[in-house]
Design a protein around this motif. Structure first.
Motif, PDB file in Angstrom:
ATOM      1  N   THR A  86      -8.078  60.825-101.820  1.00 21.29           N
ATOM      2  CA  THR A  86      -6.714  61.186-101.407  1.00 21.29           C
ATOM      3  C   THR A  86      -6.739  62.077-100.172  1.00 21.29           C
ATOM      4  O   THR A  86      -5.995  61.861 -99.203  1.00 21.29           O
ATOM      5  N   ARG A  87      -7.599  63.087-100.192  1.00 22.35           N
ATOM      6  CA  ARG A  87      -7.672  64.046 -99.090  1.00 22.35           C
ATOM      7  C   ARG A  87      -8.098  63.382 -97.790  1.00 22.35           C
ATOM      8  O   ARG A  87      -7.495  63.617 -96.736  1.00 22.35           O
ATOM      9  N   LYS A 132      -5.454  60.806 -96.324  1.00 19.20           N
ATOM     10  CA  LYS A 132      -4.331  61.445 -95.637  1.00 19.20           C
ATOM     11  C   LYS A 132      -4.664  61.802 -94.192  1.00 19.20           C
ATOM     12  O   LYS A 132      -3.785  61.845 -93.326  1.00 19.20           O
ATOM     13  N   ASP A 133      -5.950  62.077 -93.937  1.00 17.94           N
ATOM     14  CA  ASP A 133      -6.348  62.479 -92.588  1.00 17.94           C
ATOM     15  C   ASP A 133      -6.644  61.304 -91.670  1.00 17.94           C
ATOM     16  O   ASP A 133      -6.885  61.496 -90.474  1.00 17.94           O
TER      17      ASP A 133
END
Length: 591
Positions: A179-180, A183-184
């Motif tokens: 997820t992290r 997002k980037d």
């Protein structure tokens, strides 16, 4: 158990294999063929199936190239391997100092026109673009791997089992990592080829590469928080439901078709993505270039990974001290280099926590110590003689961390020249260990501190000062490094080696290596720089003070060394038996 490092090819096999390759080149209609030390996943280490450079030439170093033309052939190695390549490679191959002499410059001088064949899985996008620019008069031709075509007894591709890395050691669930990082992303998807990137992202480890707990595979990180993993299902039999619904498993044979079917924008890292993946005319998506999105997050170790590193280094330090105490008790001339390797591995295995050694142990006595990445074989094995230096570079793979340590020991009475050089190497290691520096500096800014004392005497070493370290992953990890080429800013949580050295060909080698972690420094009164960084020492093993010329040390350096040894004794003594504890007390005596 320990096995001596076997040469893949001896020099006398080189001419016959080169002749066979040239016949395959003629059949394929190419005038030359490139043989990098690489596999399709573009990791640093290769499985036996992919060790084509060693099979063809006999060169067993961890980096290099070979180029075969109809009338000339060459092996290209960097400064770490200049001595090694002379011993391992037949005269039918020229030995070229690389990167001082660029691969493309040599090819351009040796071949005026024609076609150079290459395996598109083994060349990266960056490498191909640079060669095409440098060789406009030649055609670079994708073809089958011609080494595979002539390697009759080539080992099968690895099929090592994959297993989960526990959450208490990884410090973050893989779903949260996905997820992290998704997002980037600035694209709709990113292609992942590096085995350690995929292993870290999914909290898995494997056994496809000797000494490195990584699995072979490919992956696509999608911007909507999914991952498609391309890996043989049989390797994942022990994972259970670890991967979960966010990860879709596909067969490796489906990888290229799926990449070709992606829509929108797809990010590749041109430094690691094979040409075969990014063939423009086969893609419907728009390709964008960027760094591997896993690389930096993986390098910034979290609290759990740092705690694991500290625990692994304490355990490894106990094994090292037991080994060093044993070594000191042996009469000079009674041991061989292989005896040393076996004894050290036995001490690590006695911890009952060792998963594997983290690389083939370097045990170089006398002139063999001057070969930077020396690997002892039955053919090269020699006695550890009185009056010589013994360089031992080794490490362990533990489920909570990866270790890498080098110590250089005096066997008998060392000479003044050796003590002078050793002390200058030590001064460089201490300088890096004590350093405070502003945030934003990169490894190239730190590197001169390790070399200054050597430079004062007109000396230097040809390798970098430090490489990144994985968390129960590869012993060499990017993107951070302490070297002239280290451009990535250092950040808290990054692990690095600190290993200056000096090597006198035909005589001796010296290297002293601790592992360190980047951390925020306590602010000083009146400090004007917003944030300063420093290094936490992770390795606690005595340094041989018999090799120290105390007159060359400043008071601050003496204080650091004495404090380091006091801490070594405090940390290690509670885990040692009385006899070894007495040795430790003597080894840690203040100077």
């Amino acid at each position: 158990m320990f096995q001596t490092f076997q040469d893949t090819a001896s020099p006398d096999q080189g001419p016959a294999r080169l002749t066979a390759l040239r016949a395959a080149m003629a059949a394929a209609g190419v005038d030359g063929f490139l043989v990098p030390r690489a596999d399709a996943h573009q990791g640093e280490y290769v499985a036996p199936h992919d060790d084509r450079l060693a099979w063809l030439t006999g060169f067993t170093g961890s980096a290099g190239w070979a180029v075969a033309l109809a009338a000339r052939a060459a092996v290209f190695v960097d400064s770490r391997y200049r001595v090694q390549v002379k011993a391992q490679v037949a005269d039918c191959f020229e030995k070229i100092d690389w990167p001082e002499v660029a691969l493309s410059d040599w090819i351009g001088e040796a071949l005026a026109e024609g076609a150079i064949g290459f395996d598109p899985w083994l060349l990266t996008v960056d490498q191909l673009e640079r060669m095409q620019t440098a060789l406009p008069g030649l055609t670079l031709t994708r073809c089958e791997n011609l080494i595979d075509a002539i390697w009759d007894d080539q080992p099968r591709p690895p099929q090592g089992a994959v297993f989960a890395q526990p959450l208490e050691l990884s410090g973050e669930a893989h779903e949260d990592k996905i997820t992290r990082l998704a997002k980037d992303l600035t694209s709709d998807a990113a292609i992942l080829t590096l085995p350690d990137s995929i292993a870290w992202l999914l909290n898995i480890r494997g056994s496809d590469i000797p000494r490195n707990p990584v699995p072979h595979g490919f992956a696509i990180l999608h911007g909507d928080g999914r991952v498609t993993l391309y890996m043989d299902a049989g390797k994942l039999a022990n994972l259970g439901d670890h991967l979960g619904p966010r990860v879709t498993l596909r067969a490796p044979k489906d990888f290229l078709n799926d990449v070709h079917g992606l829509q929108g924008t797809v990010q590749i890292d041109p430094a690691t993505c094979p040409v075969a993946v990014a063939v423009a005319d086969a893609l419907t998506a728009k390709i964008t270039h960027g760094d591997d999105p896993v690389s930096l997050p993986k390098a910034r170790k979290n609290a759990a990974e740092l705690a694991g590193a500290r625990a692994a280094h304490l355990r490894d330090g106990v094994a090292m001290v037991r080994f060093l105490a044993w070594l000191d008790a042996q009469p000079p001339g009674s041991l061989t280099e292989i005896d040393v390797v076996k004894a050290l591995e036995e001490e690590r295995r006695a911890t009952n926590a060792l998963r594997d050694i983290s690389f083939e142990t370097i045990s170089g006595a006398g002139p063999n110590g001057a070969i930077v990445h020396y690997r002892v074989t039955e053919k090269t094995n020699r006695k550890v003689n009185d009056g010589e230096l013994l360089l031992v570079d080794s490490g362990g793979q533990y489920v909570d961390g990866t270790t890498d340590i080098t110590r250089t020991m005096a066997i008998g009475t060392p000479g003044d020249e050796e003590r002078d050089a050793f002390t200058r190497v030590l001064k460089g290691m201490i300088a890096v260990s004590r350093l405070r520096f502003p945030a934003g500096l990169a490894g190239r800014d730190i590197d001169p501190f390790a070399r200054a004392a050597l430079w004062e005497a007109g000396l230097d070493y040809g390798h970098g000062t430090g490489h990144g370290i994985g968390s129960y992953l590869s012993v060499h990890e990017g993107p951070q490094r302490i070297a002239r080429s280290g451009t990535v800013p250092l950040e808290p949580g990054m692990l690095l080696s600190n290993e200056p050295g000096f090597y006198k060909e035909g005589a001796y080698g010296i290297r002293i290596e601790n592992l360190i972690a980047v951390q925020q420094a306590e602010p000083l009164p009146g400090q004007t720089v917003p944030q300063m960084l420093t290094f936490e020492t992770l390795t606690w093993v005595p340094i041989d003070t018999r090799l120290v010329n105390v007159a060359l040390l400043t008071q601050a350096e003496r204080d650091w060394l004495n404090a380091y040894h006091s801490e070594c004794e405090a940390r290690l003594a509670p885990h040692l038996q009385e006899k070894t504890k007495l040795w430790l007390t003597q080894a840690c005596k203040a100077i």
